[in-house]
Design an enzyme around this catalytic site. Structure first.
Site, PDB file in Angstrom:
ATOM      1  N   TYR A  72     -57.406  29.092 -14.389  1.00 53.79           N
ATOM      2  CA  TYR A  72     -58.192  28.071 -13.700  1.00 53.79           C
ATOM      3  C   TYR A  72     -59.295  27.628 -14.645  1.00 53.79           C
ATOM      4  O   TYR A  72     -59.931  28.455 -15.297  1.00 53.79           O
ATOM      5  CB  TYR A  72     -58.816  28.618 -12.417  1.00 53.79           C
ATOM      6  CG  TYR A  72     -58.013  28.320 -11.174  1.00 53.79           C
ATOM      7  CD1 TYR A  72     -57.932  27.018 -10.703  1.00 53.79           C
ATOM      8  CD2 TYR A  72     -57.359  29.331 -10.484  1.00 53.79           C
ATOM      9  CE1 TYR A  72     -57.201  26.728  -9.561  1.00 53.79           C
ATOM     10  CE2 TYR A  72     -56.621  29.059  -9.342  1.00 53.79           C
ATOM     11  CZ  TYR A  72     -56.550  27.752  -8.879  1.00 53.79           C
ATOM     12  OH  TYR A  72     -55.828  27.460  -7.763  1.00 53.79           O
ATOM     13  N   GLU A  74     -61.581  24.529 -13.911  1.00 55.89           N
ATOM     14  CA  GLU A  74     -62.318  23.362 -13.429  1.00 55.89           C
ATOM     15  C   GLU A  74     -63.589  23.167 -14.237  1.00 55.89           C
ATOM     16  O   GLU A  74     -64.250  24.126 -14.635  1.00 55.89           O
ATOM     17  CB  GLU A  74     -62.682  23.518 -11.950  1.00 55.89           C
ATOM     18  CG  GLU A  74     -61.542  23.199 -11.008  1.00 55.89           C
ATOM     19  CD  GLU A  74     -60.793  24.412 -10.584  1.00 55.89           C
ATOM     20  OE1 GLU A  74     -60.759  25.386 -11.369  1.00 55.89           O
ATOM     21  OE2 GLU A  74     -60.217  24.405  -9.478  1.00 55.89           O
ATOM     22  N   ASP A 249     -54.049  -0.235 -17.736  1.00 50.74           N
ATOM     23  CA  ASP A 249     -53.069   0.841 -17.577  1.00 50.74           C
ATOM     24  C   ASP A 249     -51.980   0.608 -18.623  1.00 50.74           C
ATOM     25  O   ASP A 249     -51.125  -0.266 -18.469  1.00 50.74           O
ATOM     26  CB  ASP A 249     -52.496   0.804 -16.173  1.00 50.74           C
ATOM     27  CG  ASP A 249     -51.439   1.868 -15.909  1.00 50.74           C
ATOM     28  OD1 ASP A 249     -51.009   2.529 -16.879  1.00 50.74           O
ATOM     29  OD2 ASP A 249     -51.022   2.013 -14.750  1.00 50.74           O
ATOM     30  N   THR A 278     -50.051   7.424 -19.418  1.00 48.02           N
ATOM     31  CA  THR A 278     -49.322   8.682 -19.348  1.00 48.02           C
ATOM     32  C   THR A 278     -49.121   9.178 -20.774  1.00 48.02           C
ATOM     33  O   THR A 278     -49.340   8.443 -21.742  1.00 48.02           O
ATOM     34  CB  THR A 278     -47.947   8.495 -18.683  1.00 48.02           C
ATOM     35  OG1 THR A 278     -47.253   7.445 -19.359  1.00 48.02           O
ATOM     36  CG2 THR A 278     -48.085   8.150 -17.215  1.00 48.02           C
ATOM     37  N   LYS A 281     -43.245   8.864 -21.505  1.00 50.61           N
ATOM     38  CA  LYS A 281     -42.779   7.502 -21.780  1.00 50.61           C
ATOM     39  C   LYS A 281     -42.735   7.254 -23.289  1.00 50.61           C
ATOM     40  O   LYS A 281     -42.198   8.061 -24.039  1.00 50.61           O
ATOM     41  CB  LYS A 281     -43.642   6.472 -21.053  1.00 50.61           C
ATOM     42  CG  LYS A 281     -43.643   6.607 -19.524  1.00 50.61           C
ATOM     43  CD  LYS A 281     -44.365   5.443 -18.885  1.00 50.61           C
ATOM     44  CE  LYS A 281     -44.321   5.524 -17.364  1.00 50.61           C
ATOM     45  NZ  LYS A 281     -45.315   6.476 -16.827  1.00 50.61           N
ATOM     46  N   ARG A 287     -45.177  15.393 -19.483  1.00 47.06           N
ATOM     47  CA  ARG A 287     -45.575  14.599 -18.330  1.00 47.06           C
ATOM     48  C   ARG A 287     -47.047  14.869 -18.038  1.00 47.06           C
ATOM     49  O   ARG A 287     -47.446  15.996 -17.755  1.00 47.06           O
ATOM     50  CB  ARG A 287     -44.721  14.931 -17.115  1.00 47.06           C
ATOM     51  CG  ARG A 287     -43.248  14.609 -17.314  1.00 47.06           C
ATOM     52  CD  ARG A 287     -42.467  14.729 -16.027  1.00 47.06           C
ATOM     53  NE  ARG A 287     -42.908  13.745 -15.060  1.00 47.06           N
ATOM     54  CZ  ARG A 287     -42.460  12.476 -15.011  1.00 47.06           C
ATOM     55  NH1 ARG A 287     -41.562  12.073 -15.875  1.00 47.06           N
ATOM     56  NH2 ARG A 287     -42.897  11.638 -14.106  1.00 47.06           N
TER      57      ARG A 287
END
Length: 486
Positions: A72, A74, A249, A278, A281, A287
């Protein structure tokens, strides 16, 4: 990876790594191991033409399967809400460093789990910078927790009363650019701009007029199914004229920006206040998502977790760093230019054989076929092509009479097969195979005897013939050559 094929350096070492990994998985759930083996076999045997898919390198893929998955983390680099994140700090800092250097961006944020998450981070960061921060300063508060209930309710109302102008779905925009069923269409009062009904091209004068009338807080540029380049200098001019933040984008074409295919006014990063993408692509990574920003937006974007995101996926951030390092090589630049060149070859091959293309061609990585000229819906064409081993996806065309589910178009792209080493001749052959399938597909009928938008009939023998021809092309350019799971 080399410039034009999914090579496997140290192939026996990589093969051994995957064989042993699958053996370990098999001891717990052998069906997952078998599905993984089968997925590689299926991808090796199909013509992957989905514009949003690619093949990541073994190095990228292997990076995701590590114990970074167990952390974790954060917060941000050096400022975590959990102890013991020093190695995650290294990973995230490297991913951001590579992104900044690759795209020439002042700031990069590597935590978004996907492109949609990246867009949500961007939207809320812009709202924070443009609406929340000025309100807090005026009220003399450091953060929203210090506000009275009345002031908080007013601020919430102001945040929810902003306007967004994005490209419509049927013109080539994405769901997250203000499409009503998407959260972006519910967060904002939204309007959409389209394309010229005659040419299918962006009409900047019409866009400017709509922006002046609507006065949005945010103008979203970029696309997922527009087969042309965009002048982002003009987009920024329009945004400045109406006091809007320009958000771009570039999820689909980030690899063409990274590979210096899109330069000058066609490179969005210098002109956009905030740019999202992203990392798969055309970038050929894992991903995931990225947010790039001008310096004044950096502190707002840095609050993406916990403002919008859950805990960052540290193992994926590590893979992003590896993929971005690959994208900084001369070989990747060669690859990116080949993607664009191959798209032109594919488009020309389709048109030469009678296919109707939106905008009559392409100058990026994707091609949009209007299959109504074959008497088909997008769903029928997609299914018939899949029967023949050609993997595509149906997509709306401008003013689509069949709606967003059945559609009238097929969207195809060249990033994946270019990674396998396909060139102009192979893509011309692909065009021949696709047109052969579409010409030999007839729409079906409903149970009531009327025309169907879903069912179809592919002529006998066509699927096998196309699969055989595809196999010859694919065998010349194997996927992950040298990778042997047997």
């Amino acid at each position: 990876m080399s410039d034009n094929t999914a090579q496997v350096p140290n192939s026996e070492l990589v093969s051994s790594a995957y064989r042993q990994a699958l053996e370990v998985i098999s001891t717990v759930e052998p069906r997952i191991a078998e599905a993984t083996r089968q997925e590689l076999a299926d991808q090796r045997a199909s013509l992957k033409l989905i514009a949003s898919e690619n093949y990541a390198s073994p190095a990228v893929l292997l990076t995701m399967g590590t114990w970074f998955s167990d952390k974790y983390a954060e917060g941000t680099v050096g400022h975590r809400f959990y102890a013991g994140c020093q190695n995650v700090d290294t990973v995230e800092a490297l991913a951001a460093e590579h992104a900044r250097e690759l795209f020439g961006a002042p700031y990069a944020y590597a935590q978004p789990h996907s492109g949609i998450d990246a867009n949500l981070v961007a939207f809320w960061s812009i709202l924070a910078h443009r609406v929340e921060t000025p309100a807090l300063e005026q009220l003399g508060a450091k953060n929203v927790s210090e506000l009275s209930e009345a002031d908080w309710e007013k601020l919430r109302g102001d945040l929810g009363n902003q306007r967004l102008l994005g490209m419509s779905l049927d013109a080539g925009g994405h769901l997250t650019h203000g499409f009503r069923p998407n959260i972006s269409g519910k967060m904002f009062h939204q309007q959409q701009y389209g394309t010229d009904p005659e040419t299918g091209l962006l009409d900047y004068d019409a866009l400017r007029a709509k922006a002046k009338e609507f006065k949005p807080l945010i103008i979203v540029a970029g696309y997922s199914a527009y087969p042309r380049r965009v002048n982002f200098a003009k987009m920024r001019e329009i945004a400045d004229e109406v006091g809007a933040t320009l958000m771009v984008d570039m999820a689909h074409f980030a690899g063409l920006v990274a590979g210096k295919v899109f330069t000058g006014d066609e490179n969005p990063v210098p002109f956009a206040h905030v740019t999202t993408t992203t990392t798969h692509k055309s970038l050929r990574g894992p991903r995931g998502g990225l947010v790039l920003a001008q310096e004044e937006y950096a502190s707002s974007v840095d609050r993406g977790c916990p403002m919008v995101l859950g805990g960052p996926l540290s193992h994926v951030m590590a893979a992003k760093a590896v993929a971005l390092a690959e994208a900084r090589t001369p070989e990747f630049k060669t690859y990116a230019h080949a993607v664009a060149d191959n798209a032109k070859s594919l488009a020309e091959g389709l048109m030469r054989r009678g296919a109707k293309l939106v905008t009559d061609g392409t100058d990026n990585h994707l091609v949009l076929i209007d299959v109504t000229s074959f008497g088909l819906t997008g769903r029928q064409a997609e299914s018939a092509l899949l029967d023949a081993g050609v993997v595509t996806n149906r997509n709306s065309v401008p003013s689509d009479p069949n709606g967003a589910w059945y559609t009238s178009g097929i969207r195809i792209g060249t990033p994946a097969l270019t990674t396998r080493g396909f060139g102009a001749d192979e893509f011309d052959a692909v065009a021949e195979l696709m047109v052969h399938v579409l010409q030999n597909t007839q729409p079906g009928t409903t149970k009531a005897g009327g025309p169907s938008k879903a069912t179809y009939q592919l002529a006998d023998g066509v699927a096998d013939k196309v699969k055989d021809a595809s196999a010859e092309l694919l065998d010349k350019h194997p996927l992950y050559p040298g990778l042997n799971l047997a």
